[in-house]
Write an enzyme that holds these catalytic residues in place. Structure first.
Site, PDB file in Angstrom:
ATOM      1  N   CYS A  80      38.713  38.341  43.395  1.00 27.34           N
ATOM      2  CA  CYS A  80      39.750  38.900  42.631  1.00 27.34           C
ATOM      3  C   CYS A  80      40.196  40.118  43.582  1.00 27.34           C
ATOM      4  O   CYS A  80      39.736  40.369  44.604  1.00 27.34           O
ATOM      5  CB  CYS A  80      38.918  39.665  41.330  1.00 27.34           C
ATOM      6  SG  CYS A  80      37.308  40.274  41.670  1.00 27.34           S
ATOM      7  N   GLY A 123      43.471  36.299  43.255  1.00 27.45           N
ATOM      8  CA  GLY A 123      42.758  35.776  41.992  1.00 27.45           C
ATOM      9  C   GLY A 123      43.935  35.218  41.000  1.00 27.45           C
ATOM     10  O   GLY A 123      44.809  35.836  40.878  1.00 27.45           O
ATOM     11  N   ASN A 167      35.841  44.173  42.271  1.00 28.11           N
ATOM     12  CA  ASN A 167      36.000  43.050  43.530  1.00 28.11           C
ATOM     13  C   ASN A 167      34.632  42.929  44.121  1.00 28.11           C
ATOM     14  O   ASN A 167      34.201  43.743  44.620  1.00 28.11           O
ATOM     15  CB  ASN A 167      37.097  43.540  44.188  1.00 28.11           C
ATOM     16  CG  ASN A 167      37.243  42.311  45.273  1.00 28.11           C
ATOM     17  OD1 ASN A 167      36.792  41.124  45.279  1.00 28.11           O
ATOM     18  ND2 ASN A 167      37.850  42.649  46.395  1.00 28.11           N
ATOM     19  N   GLY A 168      33.894  41.641  43.952  1.00 32.60           N
ATOM     20  CA  GLY A 168      32.621  41.583  44.482  1.00 32.60           C
ATOM     21  C   GLY A 168      31.934  40.620  43.731  1.00 32.60           C
ATOM     22  O   GLY A 168      32.351  39.939  42.784  1.00 32.60           O
ATOM     23  N   TYR A 203      41.331  34.617  56.186  1.00 31.11           N
ATOM     24  CA  TYR A 203      42.162  33.828  55.354  1.00 31.11           C
ATOM     25  C   TYR A 203      42.174  34.659  53.892  1.00 31.11           C
ATOM     26  O   TYR A 203      43.510  34.447  53.456  1.00 31.11           O
ATOM     27  CB  TYR A 203      41.276  32.648  54.841  1.00 31.11           C
ATOM     28  CG  TYR A 203      41.663  31.869  53.582  1.00 31.11           C
ATOM     29  CD1 TYR A 203      42.890  31.454  53.909  1.00 31.11           C
ATOM     30  CD2 TYR A 203      40.893  32.004  52.543  1.00 31.11           C
ATOM     31  CE1 TYR A 203      43.564  30.590  52.552  1.00 31.11           C
ATOM     32  CE2 TYR A 203      41.324  31.232  51.271  1.00 31.11           C
ATOM     33  CZ  TYR A 203      42.717  30.457  51.433  1.00 31.11           C
ATOM     34  OH  TYR A 203      43.265  30.009  50.343  1.00 31.11           O
TER      35      TYR A 203
END
Length: 483
Positions: free
Chosen positions: A16, A42, A117-118, A257
């Site tokens: 995310c 996301g 996020n994680g 990426y």
């Protein structure tokens, strides 16, 4: 339903992206703009929560930011000068509206909204303990565990409760939290997941990537440091470091990426790093070829670097359509097969009779590379060589990346020769871990400066839930043998 992009099906996906604003008129509109810039992190769902000084307001929806947050009625329903938002690709928790963030709860200290996020790698263990103590969970997201830890903490102030909660979790997190007292932004002590801070006419802005600051016109100030909590009240900030200092290990795949190429990560241009990875790959794995062709879009910077370092011309041998939706109904196998070409198609006139080098960022299951090589063969390529701008992905990620279980990773099952045969290429090479670090102006050494566990298996934290699950599986297998 069929995903029309055959290449996206076989990519590692970041869980995310998060964005937060404090002290800006129309904070929700700014947040929506920032989330647009983070959409690549996301694409499953999006949400925004705002605070108008008295009440919290939330709108969450499945799908992209566009179509959900570009409507005036939605933004008008999110008033206030403080807001945070989230774009989601789930790695934990089902695909359902109840898991879409920001998550919100009314605590004894007041409203509490959180965007994460994680991945919390001991969330299941913590969840079982919390449920035993009476907590009632409303989602299957690991993020909700943090809310319950805060709610049940014995500390008096909300800040102390929040710190107490974070000291009980392991894994990776970048968080934006909204309370009636203000906003808190933080990263885990290892800094695995990214978070940056900027300013816009005095307003404080946090985002997963600098590109989100660029898009909304904000000025980048600095990255939130690993283990740092930045507390914001209006436009005033203060910083604390409540955790024991450790050597940072940011996720190396952000440069490979995840991040947009126009972002700055760790004071380095992501685009420039990717070009340098391609140059390193050309030095390590040269090939006699006519064309260097990127796998769009993530392979483009590395392909430019490979072409410049090797002297082989760079060409767009695969053309991507940007006007095809993610999925569409397919009435039969024949049409389903043809639908694959709606999004990517070989530039046949360019490829016919040529020896080509394909540059991609990674190989996960290998199904993507197989399709690409086949596409080149059908377009008349004389030879097809594959070069990958990261080392072989041999291990699963437990820090917020949707990685298949290790048994499904091609590099965990086959050696280089086996992988080459599997994708039907004339040759296959990956950049070395040393070459990847060199592109980042770093050396791996005894203490790596990045989290590269997906390549090396060197995980920087304990993995409680995974280890417990593995133990259960081992006991089950033993019981079967005994029976």
């Amino acid at each position: 339903m069929l995903t029309t992009n055959p290449f996206d099906d076989d990519k590692l996906r970041e869980e995310c992206g998060i964005f937060g604003v404090s002290g800006a008129s129309g904070a929700a509109a700014l947040t929506a703009l920032g989330l647009h810039a983070l959409q690549h992190r996301g694409q499953e769902a999006a949400g925004i929560t705002s605070f108008d000084g008295t009440l919290f307001h939330t709108h969450r929806a499945m799908g992209h930011v566009a179509g959900n947050f570009d409507r005036d009625d939605v933004i008008r329903g999110l008033p206030g000068e403080v807001a945070c938002g989230h774009v989601r690709y789930s790695t934990t928790g089902e695909t359902a509206l109840r898991n879409v963030q920001p998550l919100y709860a009314d605590l004894s200290t007041g409203g509490f909204a959180i965007a994460h996020n994680g991945n919390i790698s001991n969330a299941m263990k913590l969840r079982r303990e919390l449920v035993r103590r009476g907590s009632i969970f409303q989602s299957t997201s690991d993020t909700e565990t943090i809310i319950h830890l805060v709610a049940t903490s014995n500390y008096r102030t909300l800040l102390d409760r929040f710190i107490d909660a974070l000291k009980q979790v392991e894994g990776a997190y970048s968080l934006i939290v909204m309370t009636p007292e203000g906003m808190i932004a933080c990263r885990d002590p290892l800094g695995i997941r990214p978070l940056v801070m900027g300013r816009l006419d005095g307003a404080v802005i946090f985002a997963s990537e600098t590109v989100a600051l660029d898009v909304c016109g904000a000025t980048f100030e600095r990255a939130v440091e690993p283990g740092e909590l930045v507390i914001v009240q209006g436009t005033e900030i203060r910083s604390i470091h409540p955790f024991q200092a450790v050597d940072a290990r940011p996720c190396i795949f952000e440069w490979v990426y995840f991040s947009r190429p126009d972002s700055i990560a760790g004071d380095q241009s992501v685009y420039s790093v990717r070009k340098e990875i391609g140059a390193q790959l050309a030095l390590e794995a040269p090939v006699d070829a006519d064309l260097v062709i990127p796998v769009p879009d993530s392979g483009v910077p590395a392909a430019i670097g490979y072409a410049q370092a090797s002297g082989i011309p760079f060409e767009l041998g695969i053309i991507r359509s940007h006007y095809v939706g993610r999925t569409f109904i397919q009435p039969g196998d024949k049409v389903r097969h043809l639908g694959v070409k709606l999004k990517h198609n070989a530039n046949r006139a360019l490829i016919q009779g040529k020896k080509v080098v394909l540059i991609d960022d990674s190989i996960v299951r290998g199904t993507t590379s197989l399709k690409i090589v086949q596409m080149m063969r059908e377009a008349g390529a004389a030879e097809v060589h594959m070069r990958i701008a990261s080392p072989p992905t041999r291990h699963s990620c437990f820090y917020g990346v949707d990685t298949p279980e290790r048994a499904k990773l091609l590099a965990a099952k086959l050696d280089l020769g086996g992988m080459t045969d599997f994708i039907h290429a004339d040759s296959l090479s990956f950049v070395s871990i040393e070459g990847l670090y060199k592109a980042l102006n770093a050396a791996r050494g005894d203490k790596p400066s990045y989290c590269d566990a997906c390549f090396t298996g060197d995980y920087p934290t304990t993995l409680t839930d995974h280890d417990e699950s593995a133990t259960v599986d081992q006991f089950a297998m033993l019981a079967e043998r005994v029976a």
